[in-house]
Write an enzyme that holds these catalytic residues in place. Sequence first.
Site, PDB file in Angstrom:
ATOM      1  N   ARG A   1      13.814   7.040  -9.682  1.00 19.20           N
ATOM      2  CA  ARG A   1      14.048   5.729 -10.284  1.00 19.20           C
ATOM      3  C   ARG A   1      13.790   5.796 -11.789  1.00 19.20           C
ATOM      4  NH1 ARG A   1      11.049   0.092  -8.457  1.00 19.20           N
ATOM      5  NH2 ARG A   1      12.118  -1.283  -9.949  1.00 19.20           N
TER       6      ARG A   1
ATOM      7  N   CYS B   1       9.455  18.094 -13.963  1.00 22.09           N
ATOM      8  CA  CYS B   1       9.635  17.317 -12.734  1.00 22.09           C
ATOM      9  C   CYS B   1       9.974  18.253 -11.576  1.00 22.09           C
ATOM     10  CB  CYS B   1      10.767  16.299 -12.937  1.00 22.09           C
ATOM     11  SG  CYS B   1      11.244  15.393 -11.451  1.00 22.09           S
TER      12      CYS B   1
ATOM     13  N   CYS C   1      14.008  17.178 -10.148  1.00 19.45           N
ATOM     14  CA  CYS C   1      15.221  17.611 -10.847  1.00 19.45           C
ATOM     15  C   CYS C   1      15.088  18.999 -11.454  1.00 19.45           C
ATOM     16  CB  CYS C   1      15.617  16.597 -11.921  1.00 19.45           C
ATOM     17  SG  CYS C   1      14.446  16.454 -13.296  1.00 19.45           S
TER      18      CYS C   1
ATOM     19  N   TRP D   1      41.879  13.706 -36.780  1.00 15.51           N
ATOM     20  CA  TRP D   1      42.524  13.102 -35.616  1.00 15.51           C
ATOM     21  C   TRP D   1      42.824  14.152 -34.552  1.00 15.51           C
ATOM     22  CZ3 TRP D   1      47.076  14.071 -33.068  1.00 15.51           C
ATOM     23  CH2 TRP D   1      47.452  13.138 -32.089  1.00 15.51           C
TER      24      TRP D   1
ATOM     25  N   TYR E   1      41.018  14.479 -30.907  1.00 11.54           N
ATOM     26  CA  TYR E   1      41.873  14.281 -29.734  1.00 11.54           C
ATOM     27  C   TYR E   1      41.775  15.483 -28.795  1.00 11.54           C
ATOM     28  CZ  TYR E   1      46.116  13.048 -27.073  1.00 11.54           C
ATOM     29  OH  TYR E   1      47.004  12.724 -26.079  1.00 11.54           O
TER      30      TYR E   1
ATOM     31  N   ASP F   1      43.253   7.289 -35.772  1.00 15.13           N
ATOM     32  CA  ASP F   1      44.476   7.068 -35.007  1.00 15.13           C
ATOM     33  C   ASP F   1      45.039   5.683 -35.301  1.00 15.13           C
ATOM     34  OD1 ASP F   1      46.208   7.891 -32.527  1.00 15.13           O
ATOM     35  OD2 ASP F   1      45.570   5.827 -32.153  1.00 15.13           O
TER      36      ASP F   1
END
Length: 489
Positions: A41, A65, A68, A416, A420, A436
């Site tokens: 949590r 931990c 994980c 750009w 992209y 863009d």
Amino acid sequence: MNLDTRICERARLARDPRFDGRFFVGVLTTGIFCRPICPARPPKARNVRFFPTAAAASSAGLRPCLRCRPETAPGTPAWSGTSATVARALRQIEAGVLDECGVEDMATRLGIGTRHLSRLFQKHLGASPVAVAQTRRLLFAKKLLDETDLSMADVAFAAGFGSVRRFNHLIRRTYARSPSDLRRRPGRGLHPSRRAVIELRLPFRQPFDWDALIAFLAPRAIPGVETIVGSAYRRNIRLEDQVGRLEVRPVRAGNALVLAVDFPSSKVLLTIAARVRRLFDLDSDPAEIRSHLELDPLLSSLVSHRPGLRVPGAWDGFELATRAILGQQVTVKGATTLSGRLVEEYGRRVPGGFVFPEPRQLARARFTRVGMPKSRAVAIRRLAGACASGELRLEPGVDPGEATEVLLSLPGVGDWTAQYIAMRALGEPDAFPASDLGLLKASGRLAGPDGTVLRPAEMRRMAESWRPWRAYGAMHLWRSLSELGGTNE
């Protein structure tokens, strides 16, 4: 990604796997530190501190931990010195690189020796690269047993095992059952010698806006290589100098896409499935991304209207980068026409069309019959040369920041184009092509009077609060422009 507290906070709440290993979360009240994808949590923000490496968190007196296991995070730059060697290696294994070549070749791609790579894996993961890849093969083999009619031999080789005997041994050791026992529907006729279409189900998190994704890909489909037929995406593919076809379509009332593969060798199915997952952005969490983006008044109605919008990826990084350069300063339709001419001139002809040319084929091409400006031809040749030589890699495991720097050093590649490419070919969720024209028009229409066009600097400031999912913000703006009758690349 810069270690910006706001960005890290959003990423940890989303548990987005693309940020795993890029920072670590220290929980001051418990004295532990976690990966951003930890299933526990989420603690309150006031009790959290972010660290760039696991080593930094450990030095601050926090312990790892146990749920994980941050010391095993894919991308643990903390334990690999000053580079993200282990991170890049794990991402390449996840993409199936180790199924295509050996550990020695993968180490060469990473710029280190085989022994050093093995030492890093043993030190930081407690397992060899082969053992990590083997776990992935076992999971994929189980999927093939469940979902296909492949013979046991084909399943073994498709999952990357060198022999059926080895496959049988590891399946029994792992699942305590034989491969035949694992089949859900035994007794079906198998035809191991016949080439057949294999279907796989690729799951995703709902909502998933397939219609919007296809609407984006359809006008950009490279003639002769890709096509959209009804609600299905089809394309020709080449792997290991063999060619085939694939089709992807949605499942009615299902949380998965169906991938149909027609390929002469089944051993590359693992690689194909991984590429298709990236192409259709199947690993993102749309609910978390929506909860953040809809806080912005500019995007709120757009996100509510299309909560399952995804960022289209790419089947092949070089193909996408070439298509992006062709799209500079022309309409989407114009760029598609140019890409069709390029493929017809330099692509490999296959039944029903072409496969896209490889970098080495375009590195010295003159493009005289393609009809593109000279400067664009130079840019594509330089891009192809950089990819062919290994100077530029547009593949899983490559750091987006490093790749962007190399792209910007190439002639004819500006911000750009680089953004992209990072957005689609490298899957960078925070990439943002702020210059863009379509984004500038769409955001101007939403933020001010009709006809207003923002400047790139204004666009960047406006999108700052969208981080680390600016690429999704861009997709919502592009989609809004399309629905209003505008165009964008």
